[in-house]
Structure formats: C-alpha cells, structure tokens
Design a protein around this motif. Sequence first.
Motif, PDB file in Angstrom:
ATOM      1  N   LEU A  36       0.582   7.266   8.741  1.00  0.00           N
ATOM      2  CA  LEU A  36      -0.315   8.224   8.105  1.00  0.00           C
ATOM      3  C   LEU A  36      -0.801   7.659   6.778  1.00  0.00           C
ATOM      4  CD1 LEU A  36      -1.580  11.079   7.956  1.00  0.00           C
ATOM      5  CD2 LEU A  36       0.528  11.825   6.794  1.00  0.00           C
ATOM      6  N   ASP A  37      -2.118   7.598   6.624  1.00  0.00           N
ATOM      7  CA  ASP A  37      -2.722   7.173   5.357  1.00  0.00           C
ATOM      8  C   ASP A  37      -2.864   8.413   4.483  1.00  0.00           C
ATOM      9  OD1 ASP A  37      -4.418   6.401   3.254  1.00  0.00           O
ATOM     10  OD2 ASP A  37      -5.364   4.854   4.490  1.00  0.00           O
ATOM     11  N   LEU A  38      -2.057   8.496   3.438  1.00  0.00           N
ATOM     12  CA  LEU A  38      -2.039   9.686   2.594  1.00  0.00           C
ATOM     13  C   LEU A  38      -3.325   9.836   1.788  1.00  0.00           C
ATOM     14  CD1 LEU A  38       1.625   9.441   1.284  1.00  0.00           C
ATOM     15  CD2 LEU A  38       0.751  10.974   3.049  1.00  0.00           C
ATOM     16  N   LYS A  39      -4.071   8.763   1.678  1.00  0.00           N
ATOM     17  CA  LYS A  39      -5.313   8.826   0.898  1.00  0.00           C
ATOM     18  C   LYS A  39      -6.445   9.426   1.721  1.00  0.00           C
ATOM     19  CE  LYS A  39      -7.887   5.957  -2.393  1.00  0.00           C
ATOM     20  NZ  LYS A  39      -8.010   4.589  -2.953  1.00  0.00           N
ATOM     21  N   THR A  40      -6.525   9.022   2.995  1.00  0.00           N
ATOM     22  CA  THR A  40      -7.599   9.509   3.866  1.00  0.00           C
ATOM     23  C   THR A  40      -7.130  10.570   4.846  1.00  0.00           C
ATOM     24  OG1 THR A  40      -7.198   7.806   5.547  1.00  0.00           O
ATOM     25  CG2 THR A  40      -8.695   7.241   3.743  1.00  0.00           C
ATOM     26  N   MET A  41      -5.808  10.734   4.950  1.00  0.00           N
ATOM     27  CA  MET A  41      -5.181  11.648   5.901  1.00  0.00           C
ATOM     28  C   MET A  41      -5.510  11.281   7.351  1.00  0.00           C
ATOM     29  SD  MET A  41      -3.123  13.413   4.283  1.00  0.00           S
ATOM     30  CE  MET A  41      -2.588  14.455   5.635  1.00  0.00           C
ATOM     31  N   GLN A  42      -5.768  10.001   7.581  1.00  0.00           N
ATOM     32  CA  GLN A  42      -5.955   9.533   8.949  1.00  0.00           C
ATOM     33  C   GLN A  42      -4.633   9.001   9.482  1.00  0.00           C
ATOM     34  OE1 GLN A  42      -9.192   6.739   9.230  1.00  0.00           O
ATOM     35  NE2 GLN A  42     -10.701   8.378   9.458  1.00  0.00           N
ATOM     36  N   PHE A  43      -4.345   9.349  10.721  1.00  0.00           N
ATOM     37  CA  PHE A  43      -3.109   8.931  11.377  1.00  0.00           C
ATOM     38  C   PHE A  43      -3.474   7.914  12.449  1.00  0.00           C
ATOM     39  CE2 PHE A  43       0.498   9.770  14.385  1.00  0.00           C
ATOM     40  CZ  PHE A  43       1.495   9.320  13.548  1.00  0.00           C
ATOM     41  N   ASP A 102       0.848  -1.191   0.000  1.00  0.00           N
ATOM     42  CA  ASP A 102       0.000   0.000   0.000  1.00  0.00           C
ATOM     43  C   ASP A 102       0.887   1.245   0.000  1.00  0.00           C
ATOM     44  OD1 ASP A 102      -1.835   2.021   0.356  1.00  0.00           O
ATOM     45  OD2 ASP A 102      -2.997   0.965   1.885  1.00  0.00           O
ATOM     46  N   VAL A 103       1.032   1.876  -1.160  1.00  0.00           N
ATOM     47  CA  VAL A 103       1.933   3.027  -1.293  1.00  0.00           C
ATOM     48  C   VAL A 103       1.361   4.271  -0.631  1.00  0.00           C
ATOM     49  CG1 VAL A 103       2.961   2.162  -3.414  1.00  0.00           C
ATOM     50  CG2 VAL A 103       0.922   3.624  -3.525  1.00  0.00           C
ATOM     51  N   ASN A 104       0.114   4.218  -0.177  1.00  0.00           N
ATOM     52  CA  ASN A 104      -0.481   5.381   0.482  1.00  0.00           C
ATOM     53  C   ASN A 104      -0.145   5.460   1.960  1.00  0.00           C
ATOM     54  OD1 ASN A 104      -1.999   6.574  -1.709  1.00  0.00           O
ATOM     55  ND2 ASN A 104      -3.318   4.763  -1.622  1.00  0.00           N
ATOM     56  N   LEU A 105       0.542   4.460   2.490  1.00  0.00           N
ATOM     57  CA  LEU A 105       0.860   4.447   3.915  1.00  0.00           C
ATOM     58  C   LEU A 105       2.260   5.002   4.153  1.00  0.00           C
ATOM     59  CD1 LEU A 105      -0.599   0.981   5.007  1.00  0.00           C
ATOM     60  CD2 LEU A 105      -1.682   3.234   5.054  1.00  0.00           C
ATOM     61  N   LEU A 106       2.330   6.079   4.923  1.00  0.00           N
ATOM     62  CA  LEU A 106       3.607   6.689   5.292  1.00  0.00           C
ATOM     63  C   LEU A 106       3.879   6.342   6.749  1.00  0.00           C
ATOM     64  CD1 LEU A 106       6.028   8.546   4.735  1.00  0.00           C
ATOM     65  CD2 LEU A 106       4.588  10.487   5.425  1.00  0.00           C
ATOM     66  N   ASN A 107       4.881   5.510   6.980  1.00  0.00           N
ATOM     67  CA  ASN A 107       5.183   5.024   8.325  1.00  0.00           C
ATOM     68  C   ASN A 107       6.120   5.995   9.031  1.00  0.00           C
ATOM     69  OD1 ASN A 107       4.633   3.076  10.223  1.00  0.00           O
ATOM     70  ND2 ASN A 107       6.416   1.827   9.739  1.00  0.00           N
ATOM     71  N   CYS A 108       5.694   6.528  10.166  1.00  0.00           N
ATOM     72  CA  CYS A 108       6.493   7.470  10.962  1.00  0.00           C
ATOM     73  C   CYS A 108       6.855   6.830  12.299  1.00  0.00           C
ATOM     74  CB  CYS A 108       5.714   8.762  11.192  1.00  0.00           C
ATOM     75  SG  CYS A 108       5.134   9.561   9.683  1.00  0.00           S
ATOM     76  N   LYS A 109       7.695   7.508  13.060  1.00  0.00           N
ATOM     77  CA  LYS A 109       8.133   6.947  14.335  1.00  0.00           C
ATOM     78  C   LYS A 109       6.974   6.727  15.301  1.00  0.00           C
ATOM     79  CE  LYS A 109      12.936   8.509  14.669  1.00  0.00           C
ATOM     80  NZ  LYS A 109      13.885   9.334  15.451  1.00  0.00           N
ATOM     81  N   ASN A 110       5.982   7.596  15.246  1.00  0.00           N
ATOM     82  CA  ASN A 110       4.913   7.531  16.227  1.00  0.00           C
ATOM     83  C   ASN A 110       3.591   7.012  15.663  1.00  0.00           C
ATOM     84  OD1 ASN A 110       4.847   9.891  14.679  1.00  0.00           O
ATOM     85  ND2 ASN A 110       3.639  10.990  16.207  1.00  0.00           N
TER      86      ASN A 110
END
Length: 519
Positions: free
Chosen positions: A437-444, A426-434
């Motif tokens: 973030l779903d870049l498609k829905t902007m839900q964290f 899923d390329v829309n998922l940006l994995n951060c330290k905490n």
Amino acid sequence: MKIVYENVSDRLQTILSRLKGVKKVGENTYRAYSPLRDEKEPSLYITEKPDGIILMCDHGGGKVEDILAAIGLTMRILFPDGGSSGSEPKGSDPERKVAAIYQYLDKNGELVAEKVRYTNKTFFWRSKKPDGSYDYHKPKNVPLYNGTVLEKTEAVFLVEGEKDVDTLTKYGLPAVSLPNGAHWENEYVAYFSDKVIIILPDNDGAGRGYAKAALKALKPTNYNTGIMQLNNWWPEIPEKGDVSDYIAAKGEEAVAKLKETLDVVTRNKKPAPAVNAVPAAQCNTATVTVAATSAPLMLKTHIDYCIVIKKFDPHSNPKYSTTDNGSGRLFSDIVRGEARYVASRKSWFIYDGARWTPDEGNMATMEMCKAIGDALTHYAFAIQDENERNQYLKYTMRWMTRNYRKTILDDAASVYNIGMGEFDADVNLLNCKNGTLDLKTMQFRSHNPDDKITKIADVVYDPNARCPRFEQFLTEVMSGDADKSAFLQKHWGTHLAAIPGTSVCSSCMVQRPVTAKVP
C-alpha cells in the motif's frame, strides 16, 4: 532378460527407477549418477526424443551397453519398437510375474485403465475395448489414482505411486497419486480444487524435485498446500525411502503421526487471503487497486531457467563467455530480480515474492546456481554443431562442481551489488501479506522487487475492513459530530503513519459536555 515396454514414458521411467540421484534438467531430459563408478557429481544424461528413442550420454566415458547391463537392462529398452505394439507383453522371464494391478477410475467409478506392475518393477498399461479384449497402450487423459476419494475428503496426501496410495488407504488415510509417479503434470491441478494438500515425496532427488514442481503448480489455486519431508520424523530414512517404508518401520507410531497431521491441517485450513476492490466513488483519496496474494518463497527450478536461458542464448553472446567473468555476468543477469549482493553484510539478499531477506549462508543462491547449471546443460544439447556442443557441455559440467559455483557467486557479487541504504528507502510504502500500500497515493499494488522492501506487516490489507468499536468511540468523544470525528481520525492516522513533510499537533482537544454550576 527379455522385457517388453509398451509405452515410451514407461520405458523411460523404468530406466530412471534403477538409477541414483535422478534429477530432471529439461523437458524429457534427466541427469543421474553413472552405475559404472562412484562419482561426486552426476555425469549421466538421459533424453527421450519426440520419436520415442531414448538417448544416453555418459560424460565419464562409459558405454551405454555397460550402463544398461549394470542396471539389468538391454539396448532394446531405448527403442519404442522393443516389443510387439498393441499386444500383451510376452516372455517367460521368471522375474516378470504380476505383482499388482492398479485400477484407474473416473469420477463416476468407471474403469478407465489398469496399470499392471511386475515383481521386477516394470509395468504396462491396458484398457478394455468394447469387445472385451485389451488395448495395451496407455489411454489419454488417465485420471488420478484413487481420485474418487477427493469427493469425500477435505484434505489429502499426494504421494508418488500407487503402492503408497494403497498403503495409506489401508489405514484410513486419503491419498492420491499421478499416473506417471514422480513426474508432475500441470493438467492435474484442476482435480485438487480448494483441497488441503499434503505432498509426501520419496527421500531422493527425484522426489524432492517432484514435490517442488507440484507445490509451485498447486499453491496459486490451493492456498493450503505444503510439503512434508519424512526425514523430519524418521531421521534414519534410507535413500529412496517412501511413506510405505516409514509405516513398515514405525508401525502405529507412523500412522498416528500421519493422522494427527491430517487432522491439524484440516482444522486449521485457512481461506486464501483475498480482498475486494473498492469502487472509486467510495474512496476518499485514490482508487485502490487490489493485488493477488503473494506465494511464499519458491526457488525456480531448472525448467524455469531453461526458458530464460533460451532467451539469453549465452552460447552466441560474447558477453557470456565460458570464463569465470562470463559465468558471473550470466548468473547476475538471470537472477537480477531474485538475488542481489550486499557488500556491507557480506551476504546475498533474495526476494521471496514479498520482500528481500538475507540469504543465510548463501544457501538459496547456491541452489539457484545449481538450477541454472542444469538448465545450461539442457540448453547445450540444442547446439547444432557437434564440436561446439561438446565443448559447451564441458563448460556446463563445471557448473556441477561446488568450487566453481562458489567462483561464480564471487564474480557475480560485484555486478549488481546493492547497499543497505537502498532498502526501505520509501517510507510511504506499507508492505502487507497480500501486496503493498502506497500511503501517499493510497494505491494498493502487487509486491514488486524494485520497491526494495525488507519488512512486511503481518496483516492482509482489506480496504473494506471496519472497526465498529473505534468508530463508536469517535462518535462518543465527539458527541456525534461527524466532521470532528473525521478530523480526529485523520489526526491520529497522520501520527501513526509518521509521514514526512507533515506537521501535526502533539495533542488534541476532546470536546466534553458543558456543565454549569447553579447558584
């Protein structure tokens, strides 16, 4: 040798202190090497029952009397009425001379209790009654040893015993310990609020287990908590060596390194990554849900697995037979969210709380297998039928051998294997330290092993973060036009995100002031 033990926990601790390779395998249950012979795997089990009686079972066939005699004890220590309850220990044993008296004080500096230690490493508790006489029982809610130092320092060493606390204090190093030594109790977490904690375990199995349990309990509320292994500085440290031994061997060199470590971790103290949720009204796309900070990789202990195994109840489930196949299925079901085998890489991948990573040499999965084996042994003791219990204990003993653990991992590999193509799909998922973030829905949201992510950005996501210079730049190049600035920001963001299904121009126009040539 007549020795009286006033407290059940103290009696158990005295036994454990004289055994090698001690490891906790369940509530009040420990495994250790038998002192009657040399063995590759520990076969002696010690359990303290609720009524205070201590049970010892040597799977190698040794008699309890012989085991106790080998470590200088008698059968009397196994029973809570081994001495006169509520009165001072008596006896003329020349070995039992007072070596030290450790005073436990509350936060106001008032004496709560004293632990009296003998030269033969046994001890008893005492506290003063209103009439000035002593009560020879361990009181409830005993505070940390030297706990008052926490009011005066930002960083502290957490060691296993009072002797080590006194040694470090002598050299101006703040240190505390729990009343029961290398036996972590979660009720003490509250004492360490927002402190930098350096856990200094002894060089043995009990010490390493204690350090892991303490780290697991303290890390969520004390972000700056870590374990410092003395063998990194002192490679020749003996078995059961502690920080007092380290200072005795290395002198000022050891003290200087400890002080330097304390100074470095204090100066580099970091606030726990935390972000604040953005109200829905302030979000342009979707509400941002904030996740808690993920802890670093911390393998579960046998205590954690005891709870899981009790739910699985493998002894009653034919799916988990005592064959190689049954063991493989049991291991796979227990660790499904923590470990998956990737055939193309010929390696296990483990979930570290934030992402999936290769398990180099399958070291972590082997440790999981060991912990599950310990938990199974504890589970076996609860089987009511004696014959079935003994048969199942024979089975769990196989988990204690390395060759059988390799067999389990081999059989488990095919149960829930996963292909590399399933990771990072899923390329829309940006994995951060905490969190993620779903870049498609902007839900964290919180990290989730089901996202199957192997990569992580070295940043903490903060929806309130601002970049004043970038915003100023947009205003400058768009001559203050807010709509065009917003469009340009979205244009660049779409390029950076490379979101599939979107089409953007490869270039953009920047408005420049119009000038006219005067004829």
